[in-house]
Design an enzyme around this catalytic site. Structure first.
Site, mmCIF file in Angstrom:
data_model
loop_
_atom_site.group_PDB
_atom_site.id
_atom_site.type_symbol
_atom_site.label_atom_id
_atom_site.label_comp_id
_atom_site.label_asym_id
_atom_site.label_seq_id
_atom_site.Cartn_x
_atom_site.Cartn_y
_atom_site.Cartn_z
ATOM 1 N N ARG A 1 55.830 -6.951 46.811
ATOM 2 C CA ARG A 1 56.252 -7.486 45.503
ATOM 3 C C ARG A 1 55.040 -7.659 44.591
ATOM 4 N NH1 ARG A 1 59.878 -11.075 42.647
ATOM 5 N NH2 ARG A 1 58.868 -13.026 42.007
ATOM 6 N N ARG B 1 61.944 -10.518 45.890
ATOM 7 C CA ARG B 1 61.511 -11.359 47.003
ATOM 8 C C ARG B 1 62.308 -10.918 48.229
ATOM 9 N NH1 ARG B 1 62.501 -14.826 42.580
ATOM 10 N NH2 ARG B 1 60.649 -15.910 41.813
ATOM 11 N N HIS C 1 55.652 -9.815 50.998
ATOM 12 C CA HIS C 1 55.315 -10.358 49.684
ATOM 13 C C HIS C 1 54.220 -9.538 49.008
ATOM 14 C CE1 HIS C 1 55.686 -13.336 46.615
ATOM 15 N NE2 HIS C 1 54.397 -13.638 46.663
ATOM 16 N N HIS D 1 60.290 -14.702 36.892
ATOM 17 C CA HIS D 1 59.448 -15.893 36.755
ATOM 18 C C HIS D 1 59.867 -16.698 35.532
ATOM 19 C CE1 HIS D 1 55.937 -13.877 39.112
ATOM 20 N NE2 HIS D 1 56.806 -14.467 39.913
ATOM 21 N N TYR E 1 50.107 -12.883 39.573
ATOM 22 C CA TYR E 1 50.522 -11.768 40.419
ATOM 23 C C TYR E 1 49.880 -10.455 39.996
ATOM 24 C CZ TYR E 1 54.288 -14.143 42.932
ATOM 25 O OH TYR E 1 55.007 -14.948 43.765
ATOM 26 N N LYS F 1 65.467 -17.557 42.449
ATOM 27 C CA LYS F 1 65.204 -18.967 42.726
ATOM 28 C C LYS F 1 65.937 -19.852 41.730
ATOM 29 C CE LYS F 1 60.674 -18.856 44.976
ATOM 30 N NZ LYS F 1 59.268 -19.323 44.880
#
Length: 314
Positions: free
Chosen positions: A261, A165, A258, A284, A293, A190
């Site tokens: 990615r 990211r 993005h 993830h 994705y 994250k």
């Protein structure tokens, strides 16, 4: 007569008819919008009639609680309604309740407490491998300082070549880098989760090239990538750099940080990579997120399908 007219008493029927007239005449809603409103509101009335076991009245729908509205949404979800359809239907219902409250027909504060189903954020389109290659080589061109060009190329390689990211790439420090060319990169993702990623030699070389040319020397725990005046590089500057590059290269507007990615995941899957492995690389928590994705072109899917033993039977 509407399909749901027999579900409601006279007063509620008059109120609904007046609301629909207001939509058509005052709001000037299109025929298509009016049809959608009637469908969604009719679905609500049909469910609530069965849910309550009685004919619907103003008093009854005024007294509905959050759990009743949630039961309706849950029933729709069980029929396969997508989050976008759920959000639209709830918007229709809120429109009626707001209209009725302004006219002092009924008041129900519970529907305002109900949260709108979250709509999935649209994903960017993946770049072609050729377009990604053009973008990665472009920072070497132009009149910008050599260290800025090296910085931009290193950042773009981290997005496309490691699937980071933009916040992860710009948050990297010298302490996160591998000790040698064959080592792993430490990435703070994250939720404070840290993952270790193998780093391609090309990316390692690009980072080292940037560090050699950069006039600033941030500490080992400070962000590695710096702006023109020495402060931490901001995401907006990367976005602007990619915006300028895509314009000069004639790439589509969907070419964003993005999208790189997203392209990383898509191209890995198209090349035969395992979905679970891609999940780990992207950081993830859920495999379902990774699946969103990884939109692979039909040609790549047919190649994968051709490997199935049943595909060889004529």
């Amino acid at each position: 007569m509407s399909d749901w007219a027999f579900l409601v008493d006279k007063d509620l029927g008059k109120a609904i008819a007046a609301w629909q007239t207001w939509l058509a005449q005052e709001k000037r809603a299109s025929d298509h919008t009016l049809d959608a409103y009637r469908r969604d509101f009719g679905d609500f009335l049909s469910f609530m009639s069965q849910h309550s076991g009685e004919r619907l009245s103003i008093a009854l729908i005024e007294g509905l609680a959050v759990r009743d509205f949630r039961a309706w949404l849950a029933a729709r979800a069980a029929r396969g309604m997508a989050a976008t359809s759920q959000a639209r239907a709830l918007s229709v219902l809120r429109s009626f309740y707001r209209w009725a409250e302004r006219r002092e027909i009924l008041t129900n504060s519970q529907i305002q407490v109900l949260r709108t189903p979250k709509r999935p954020a649209p994903l960017p389109r993946a770049l072609s491998q050729e377009a990604a290659g053009q973008l990665l080589e472009a920072p070497d061109e132009g009149e910008q300082p050599a260290w800025i060009a090296a910085r931009d190329r290193a950042v773009l390689l981290l997005l496309y070549g490691a699937g980071l990211r933009i916040s992860e790439a710009l948050g990297l420090t010298a302490a996160d880098l591998p000790g040698d060319a064959a080592g792993t990169l430490r990435v703070a993702g994250k939720g404070g989760k840290t993952r270790a990623l193998p780093l391609l030699p090309e990316i390692s070389a690009a980072i080292e090239d940037y560090r050699r040319l950069c006039p600033y020397r941030p500490g080992p725990e400070e962000p590695l990538f710096r702006g023109l005046r020495g402060g931490p590089l901001r995401p907006r500057l990367v976005q602007l750099a990619i915006q300028n590059l895509r314009r000069s290269l004639g790439l589509p507007e969907s070419t964003t940080p993005h999208a790189l990615r997203h392209s990383f995941a898509t191209h890995l899957l198209a090349g035969g990579a395992d979905l679970r492995g891609i999940q780990e690389l992207l950081g993830h928590a859920s495999l379902s997120t990774t699946q969103r994705y990884t939109a692979v072109d039909p040609t790549a899917l047919m190649k994968a399908y051709a490997a199935h033993p049943r595909a060889k039977r004529g």
